[in-house]
Design an enzyme around this catalytic site. Structure first.
Site, PDB file in Angstrom:
ATOM      1  N   MET A  77     101.509  33.919  49.180  1.00 33.97           N
ATOM      2  CA  MET A  77     100.390  34.949  48.469  1.00 33.97           C
ATOM      3  C   MET A  77     100.894  35.217  47.277  1.00 33.97           C
ATOM      4  SD  MET A  77      99.493  37.204  52.116  1.00 33.97           S
ATOM      5  CE  MET A  77      98.255  38.256  51.085  1.00 33.97           C
ATOM      6  N   HIS A  78      99.869  35.816  46.589  1.00 31.92           N
ATOM      7  CA  HIS A  78     100.038  36.581  45.286  1.00 31.92           C
ATOM      8  C   HIS A  78     100.109  35.762  44.118  1.00 31.92           C
ATOM      9  CE1 HIS A  78     100.506  39.778  48.132  1.00 31.92           C
ATOM     10  NE2 HIS A  78     101.687  39.540  48.255  1.00 31.92           N
ATOM     11  N   ASP A 233      99.752  33.377  54.105  1.00 32.48           N
ATOM     12  CA  ASP A 233     100.699  33.042  54.952  1.00 32.48           C
ATOM     13  C   ASP A 233     101.000  33.652  56.176  1.00 32.48           C
ATOM     14  OD1 ASP A 233     101.784  34.913  53.443  1.00 32.48           O
ATOM     15  OD2 ASP A 233     103.796  33.736  52.814  1.00 32.48           O
TER      16      ASP A 233
END
EC number: 2.7.1.17
Length: 480
Positions: A77-78, A233
């Site tokens: 992520m991110h 995830d």
């Protein structure tokens, strides 16, 4: 059959499951992380595509892919993947564990709208502060940015030609109205962006596009295979382990550490530093306590000792009372509960008796104490966990899992042999998109055994955790 692709930090994993959700074949391809400066963490998106090609070639050598009915995606992520108007990558992707944007994160977080709308603190690892950093330090790149994608969604763009994100991953950007499940125009404007820079949104169990014919032909898949929205995830792992209802949760002992709790309603509490995100299914949410270095801390210490993690911990034996050394696993800062990008790891209370085994055990204990911090933070929000499943490479250590169970006072289930994490969850989301069956497919994996807390050690671990917290307080400020 259904294909799941999980774009992790250290590798790309592909799994193939059949109509009964049994594993048919799997393959992985490694990835490397570049750290050009302290606190930085980057990858080239072209490496993700090469890893996918390698994993699919290996998977195709092990199974007939002509029966694949759908694909699901999961991913780290991110990450800030910046593309120009021609969808060319402008710079390396800034990853989830990159802390360069700490000042920008603090500035955005000072605007109360961010916590109010997103339900979360603006952490340095989130996507919005990274764009604020690029705007300040790489203005030419920022000005050329036409599209911002999360890592798995860049993979989706290559697979389908569609610029799409889904709710669970988008919730970690600091731009999503997490309750309304939509981009927030005011928050985007605060970082100099607009909806035009964002992909369209779908739910994780919805179709986001279809596989390009050229890739279908190259990999031996049918043409027109749908690609599901998928999940970040951890949300995808929640789908893989059937953690979709309030009271259910999992412990992930991977590169990072996650204590994940499914929620039936949106109930944020940003002050606790708990993450409150959309789940990968419609009208569901989840909360997480996140620590940035779990097995990453153990692998670091093993490398320092000139060995590997399995060898380092292989002789430690069964669970025992904590030793004197204390380890803080904050190698790159910490999220829950500290929201502290500047803090760094440390050993403390070391004496002449502290040999390699004692320090290795302290590393395991330090990570376990960080999980206890996340458990306490979740409890402060009112979230209650009734049962937990363990996932990730660190879950292979009974000693480590039982240590965590003792600290949080809950048994932890270990699934039967198999990986029920992000790639498996992604395949399930693909199955949901193709069949329309939804949450009914997200069943718990078969449980091999359960590791119970050790009541006789509960007080000792509680006291050691208090010492750990005091050590953090004493260390805080030294790295500023």
């Amino acid at each position: 059959m259904y294909l799941g692709l999980d774009l992790g930090t250290s590798g790309l994993k592909a799994v193939l499951i059949d109509e009964n959700q049994a594993l048919v074949a799997e393959a992985t391809a490694p990835l490397e992380v570049a750290r050009p400066h302290p606190g930085w963490s980057e990858q080239m998106p072209c490496d993700w595509l090469a890893a996918t090609e390698a994993a699919m070639a290996a998977l195709g050598a092990r199974a007939d892919l002509s029966g694949v009915r759908a694909i699901g995606l999961s991913g780290q992520m991110h990450g800030a993947t910046l593309l120009d108007a021609s969808h060319e990558v402008l710079r390396p992707c800034i990853l989830w564990n990159d802390t360069r944007a700490a000042a920008e994160a603090a500035a955005l977080d000072a605007d109360p709208a961010f916590r109010s709308v997103t339900g979360n603190i603006v952490f340095p690892g989130f996507t919005a502060p990274k764009l604020a950093w690029v705007r300040a330090h790489e203005p030419d790149v920022f000005d050329r940015t036409a599209l911002v994608l999360l890592p798995k969604d860049y993979l989706r763009l290559w697979l389908t030609g569609e610029a799409v994100a889904e709710m669970s991953d988008a919730a970690g950007t600091s731009w999503l109205d997490t309750g309304a499940r939509d981009w927030s125009a005011p928050l985007l404007a605060a970082t100099g962006l607009s909806r035009d820079h964002m992909p369209r949104l779908v739910e994780g169990s919805e179709v986001s596009g279809t596989l390009r014919d050229s890739l279908a032909d190259a990999w031996g898949l049918p043409r027109g295979v749908p690609v599901a929205g998928g999940g970040g995830d951890n949300a995808a792992s929640g789908i893989g382990m059937g953690v979709v209802r309030a009271g259910d949760g999992f412990v992930s002992l991977g590169t990072s550490g996650v204590l994940f709790a499914a929620c039936d309603a949106y109930a944020p509490d940003p002050a606790t530093a708990v993450h409150t995100f959309c789940h990968a299914l419609p009208e569901t949410w989840h909360q997480m306590g996140v620590i940035l270095a779990a097995t990453d801390a153990l692998n670091w210490f093993a490398r320092t000792c000139g060995t590997d993690a399995a060898t380092l911990t292989g002789g430690l034996g069964p669970l025992q009372a904590p030793g004197r050394p204390v380890f803080l696993p904050y190698l790159g800062g910490e999220r829950t509960p500290h929201n502290d990008a500047a803090i760094r790891g440390a050993f403390a209370r070391i004496d002449h008796a502290a040999d390699r085994d004692a320090l290795a055990r302290a590393v395991l204990e330090g990570v376990a104490f960080a999980f206890r911090d996340s458990f306490d933070a979740l409890a402060a929000t009112g979230t209650r966990l009734e049962r937990l499943v363990a996932v990730g490479g660190g879950a292979k250590s009974d000693t480590w899992v039982r240590m965590i169970a003792t600290l949080i006072g809950l048994p932890i289930d270990l699934p039967q042999a198999g990986d029920y994490g992000g790639a498996f969850g992604a395949a399930r989301l693909g199955m949901m998109a193709a069949t329309g069956q939804g949450a009914a497919l997200a069943t718990r994996p078969p449980i091999a055994r359960s590791l119970d807390p050790v009541p006789a050690l509960a007080d000792a671990f509680g006291e050691a955790h208090a010492t750990y917290r005091a050590t953090y307080t004493a260390l805080k400020g030294l790295d500023r």
